[in-house]
Design a protein around this motif. Structure first.
Motif, PDB file in Angstrom:
ATOM      1  N   GLY A 442       0.815  -1.217   0.000  1.00  0.00           N
ATOM      2  CA  GLY A 442       0.000   0.000   0.000  1.00  0.00           C
ATOM      3  C   GLY A 442       0.843   1.258   0.000  1.00  0.00           C
ATOM      4  N   SER A 443       1.893   1.280   0.832  1.00  0.00           N
ATOM      5  CA  SER A 443       2.755   2.465   0.912  1.00  0.00           C
ATOM      6  C   SER A 443       3.538   2.653  -0.385  1.00  0.00           C
ATOM      7  N   SER A 444       4.042   1.545  -0.952  1.00  0.00           N
ATOM      8  CA  SER A 444       4.807   1.641  -2.190  1.00  0.00           C
ATOM      9  C   SER A 444       3.938   2.158  -3.331  1.00  0.00           C
ATOM     10  N   ILE A 445       2.719   1.645  -3.427  1.00  0.00           N
ATOM     11  CA  ILE A 445       1.803   2.101  -4.475  1.00  0.00           C
ATOM     12  C   ILE A 445       1.445   3.561  -4.276  1.00  0.00           C
ATOM     13  N   SER A 446       1.221   3.946  -3.007  1.00  0.00           N
ATOM     14  CA  SER A 446       0.840   5.329  -2.708  1.00  0.00           C
ATOM     15  C   SER A 446       1.972   6.308  -3.011  1.00  0.00           C
ATOM     16  N   LEU A 447       3.222   5.914  -2.712  1.00  0.00           N
ATOM     17  CA  LEU A 447       4.351   6.836  -2.853  1.00  0.00           C
ATOM     18  C   LEU A 447       4.996   6.808  -4.234  1.00  0.00           C
ATOM     19  N   THR A 448       5.011   5.634  -4.877  1.00  0.00           N
ATOM     20  CA  THR A 448       5.740   5.508  -6.140  1.00  0.00           C
ATOM     21  C   THR A 448       4.868   5.124  -7.324  1.00  0.00           C
ATOM     22  N   GLY A 449       3.615   4.717  -7.057  1.00  0.00           N
ATOM     23  CA  GLY A 449       2.726   4.321  -8.146  1.00  0.00           C
ATOM     24  C   GLY A 449       2.712   2.843  -8.435  1.00  0.00           C
ATOM     25  N   GLY A 450       3.541   2.060  -7.755  1.00  0.00           N
ATOM     26  CA  GLY A 450       3.582   0.616  -7.986  1.00  0.00           C
ATOM     27  C   GLY A 450       4.211  -0.106  -6.811  1.00  0.00           C
ATOM     28  N   PRO A 451       4.141  -1.456  -6.783  1.00  0.00           N
ATOM     29  CA  PRO A 451       4.672  -2.235  -5.658  1.00  0.00           C
ATOM     30  C   PRO A 451       6.144  -2.584  -5.796  1.00  0.00           C
ATOM     31  N   GLU A 452       6.815  -2.087  -6.854  1.00  0.00           N
ATOM     32  CA  GLU A 452       8.195  -2.505  -7.123  1.00  0.00           C
ATOM     33  C   GLU A 452       9.153  -2.187  -5.977  1.00  0.00           C
ATOM     34  N   ALA A 453       8.996  -1.021  -5.356  1.00  0.00           N
ATOM     35  CA  ALA A 453       9.903  -0.634  -4.273  1.00  0.00           C
ATOM     36  C   ALA A 453       9.831  -1.635  -3.123  1.00  0.00           C
ATOM     37  N   ALA A 454       8.614  -2.041  -2.784  1.00  0.00           N
ATOM     38  CA  ALA A 454       8.440  -3.017  -1.704  1.00  0.00           C
ATOM     39  C   ALA A 454       9.098  -4.343  -2.068  1.00  0.00           C
ATOM     40  N   LEU A 455       8.908  -4.797  -3.289  1.00  0.00           N
ATOM     41  CA  LEU A 455       9.478  -6.070  -3.711  1.00  0.00           C
ATOM     42  C   LEU A 455      11.004  -6.033  -3.719  1.00  0.00           C
ATOM     43  N   CYS A 456      11.579  -4.894  -4.083  1.00  0.00           N
ATOM     44  CA  CYS A 456      13.045  -4.765  -4.049  1.00  0.00           C
ATOM     45  C   CYS A 456      13.571  -4.890  -2.619  1.00  0.00           C
ATOM     46  N   VAL A 457      12.855  -4.326  -1.669  1.00  0.00           N
ATOM     47  CA  VAL A 457      13.244  -4.450  -0.259  1.00  0.00           C
ATOM     48  C   VAL A 457      13.183  -5.910   0.177  1.00  0.00           C
ATOM     49  N   PHE A 458      12.173  -6.651  -0.296  1.00  0.00           N
ATOM     50  CA  PHE A 458      12.055  -8.061   0.066  1.00  0.00           C
ATOM     51  C   PHE A 458      13.257  -8.856  -0.437  1.00  0.00           C
ATOM     52  N   VAL A 459      13.727  -8.562  -1.648  1.00  0.00           N
ATOM     53  CA  VAL A 459      14.896  -9.254  -2.191  1.00  0.00           C
ATOM     54  C   VAL A 459      16.117  -9.012  -1.305  1.00  0.00           C
ATOM     55  N   MET A 460      16.334  -7.771  -0.913  1.00  0.00           N
ATOM     56  CA  MET A 460      17.486  -7.451  -0.058  1.00  0.00           C
ATOM     57  C   MET A 460      17.388  -8.159   1.289  1.00  0.00           C
ATOM     58  N   PHE A 461      16.184  -8.276   1.818  1.00  0.00           N
ATOM     59  CA  PHE A 461      16.002  -8.962   3.096  1.00  0.00           C
ATOM     60  C   PHE A 461      16.345 -10.447   2.967  1.00  0.00           C
ATOM     61  N   TYR A 462      15.927 -11.068   1.860  1.00  0.00           N
ATOM     62  CA  TYR A 462      16.243 -12.481   1.673  1.00  0.00           C
ATOM     63  C   TYR A 462      17.744 -12.706   1.512  1.00  0.00           C
ATOM     64  N   LEU A 463      18.437 -11.757   0.910  1.00  0.00           N
ATOM     65  CA  LEU A 463      19.888 -11.857   0.805  1.00  0.00           C
ATOM     66  C   LEU A 463      20.536 -11.829   2.188  1.00  0.00           C
ATOM     67  N   LEU A 464      19.998 -11.005   3.081  1.00  0.00           N
ATOM     68  CA  LEU A 464      20.485 -10.978   4.459  1.00  0.00           C
ATOM     69  C   LEU A 464      20.260 -12.327   5.141  1.00  0.00           C
ATOM     70  N   CYS A 465      19.092 -12.920   4.934  1.00  0.00           N
ATOM     71  CA  CYS A 465      18.779 -14.216   5.537  1.00  0.00           C
ATOM     72  C   CYS A 465      19.716 -15.311   5.014  1.00  0.00           C
TER      73      CYS A 465
END
Length: 482
Positions: A442-465
């Motif tokens: 919701g925040s990514s869509i509201s701020l940037t127009g799409g969910p891509e920013a959120a998904l990029c954060v998820f990728v970085m988190f999985y790399l940490l794991c």
């Protein structure tokens, strides 16, 4: 199995287990396994219902605009995410309650509390003038279902020996997780008819594909009420309390000084947090990105895959090692999110648009990548929960003379107690993923127009794991191989 109370008076057979030594193979084969299985198979439907109530808003929120509720897109994402927020918070307390109250008593009581949101939602959705504050309160009360997971897993972990914990916890959680998929599959069906007659309330009128239809949205909540009542009674009369599992909060609180408690919180956030977060936000995400697709026709398949495969993840971890399975699982998760990014529609003004892939998006590819994500969350859920009890049992046994029966018994009890508390606490921390993932969309869509920013954060988190799993548990000479 006949047991006695601390005063010496006999209790009903099976109600309180004063002797419980599942690591003793003779005890396990003669009487322990049968009792453990009874408790497991009563726990499973109770946890299934808890997940159903916890995730009912992922379905109900999608249909509210058609019923005349004037809520914004962000408010709808809040309704889908709020149960995870409250459920995660309740899990912190539920993590430590089984040794204080008893597994049988708490399973019965906590299951019965699900009646409150189930009945409340059923009445509230019948009136489209119901205020948003009321709806948000009911969404938060659905957190009762989320909290139950921590106490359920902690309770079942006491019943099984070390080599069976992964499989048993996988079955309890995996079949319990099916509640997420079933609520998303069943709800669109039960709302089409007045199955409760005069007791179910009047239908609502909606317009679908240009035609006027009648629906009974309240059935999405009411359908669970009789089953909740039955499961509560079954837990009260059929399950057992383990006397030796009693422990004070202070005893259990030692996990806060354990480094591995916090590391496993991170890893389980990556697996279960992803599962419950993707499940909560999937219907609304599909609706927003692919308007021509009916989200409720597809959304239930993802949680189904994740739930069904979880017992396999526990079994695989028992065979190959939890750390090895978890490590490779996170690798696939990161790649799957990249796949989701590839198949997203590229018509949004988001600055995070993935540079490759079809411009208009591809729902088939998008959906298949999410199925891979759900598959890996399920496997990772099973493997990480196999790691936890093994880690804490191994920690407790370090330095203990294997020939000293008294010392071994004490260390085993301490390890099981800390492992059970960690199971519950990591589940609490992971459940916040059910809030952050939908809210991130919701925040990514509201701020940037799409969910891509959120998904990029998820990728970085999985790399940490991936890095944490390899360094502490999976590499050669790791500090805690498991």
């Amino acid at each position: 199995m006949r047991s006695t109370t601390t005063t010496g008076r006999p209790t009903r057979p099976g109600r309180v287990l004063t002797i419980w030594t599942p690591e003793d193979k003779r005890f396990w084969e003669q009487q322990g396994e049968a009792v453990a299985k009874i408790n497991l198979w009563i726990s499973v439907p109770a946890l299934f219902l808890a997940f159903a109530i916890w995730q009912v808003w992922s379905v109900v929120a999608v249909g509210l605009p058609a019923l005349g509720f004037k809520y914004s897109t962000d408010q709808l994402f809040w309704l889908a995410a709020a149960p995870a927020l409250s459920g995660a918070t309740l899990r912190i307390f539920y993590s430590f309650i089984v040794p204080l109250v008893g597994g049988r008593r708490w399973t019965a009581i906590s299951t019965a509390t699900l009646l409150i949101p189930a009945l409340g939602i059923g009445f509230a959705v019948q009136d489209n003038t119901t205020g948003y504050t009321t709806m948000l309160t009911l969404a938060l009360l659905c957190g009762f279902g989320g909290g139950n997971f921590s106490s359920s897993m902690a309770n079942i972990s006491f019943f099984f020996p070390k080599e069976r914990k992964g499989s048993a916890l996988g079955v309890n959680a995996g079949l319990g997780n099916l509640g997420v998929s079933v609520v998303q599959f069943l709800s669109p069906l039960v709302v089409t008819a007045g199955i409760f007659g005069i007791f179910g309330g009047d239908p609502q009128t909606i317009v679908r594909n240009g035609q006027i239809e009648q629906v009974w949205t309240q059935n999405a909540a009411f359908i669970w009420v009789p089953w909740i009542a039955l499961a509560s009674l079954a837990a009260w009369f059929g399950m057992s309390d383990i006397a030796d599992a009693k422990a004070s909060f202070a005893t259990q609180a030692t996990i806060f000084r354990r480094k591995h408690n916090w590391l496993m919180c991170l890893l389980y956030l990556g697996t279960f947090g992803s599962f419950i977060g993707y499940a909560a936000g999937f219907p609304l995400l599909i609706k927003g990105l692919f308007p021509g697709v009916n989200p409720l026709a597809y959304a239930w398949l993802g949680p189904l895959v994740g739930a069904v495969v979880r017992p396999f993840g526990g079994w695989l971890a028992d065979k190959l090692g939890g750390a090895r399975v978890t490590f490779w699982n996170f690798v696939v998760m990161a790649l799957a999110v990249v796949g989701v990014l590839y198949f997203l529609p590229k018509g949004t003004p988001s600055p995070f648009v993935f540079p490759f892939g079809p411009t208009t998006g591809n729902f088939t590819g998008f959906f298949l990548m999410f199925l891979v994500l759900f598959l890996t969350t399920g496997i990772g859920n099973g493997s990480t929960f196999r790691m936890i009890p093994v880690i804490f049992l191994n920690l407790a046994m370090r330095g203990v003379d294997a020939k000293n029966g008294t010392a071994v018994a004490r260390a085993t009890k301490d390890g099981n107690t800390e492992g059970a508390a960690t199971l519950g606490f990591t589940a609490a921390m992971a459940a916040y993923g059910g809030f952050f993932i939908p809210k991130s969309y919701g925040s990514s869509i509201s701020l940037t127009g799409g969910p891509e920013a959120a998904l990029c954060v998820f990728v970085m988190f999985y790399l940490l794991c991936i890095a944490v799993t390899w360094w502490y548990y999976a590499r050669r000479n790791a500090p805690m191989p498991c």
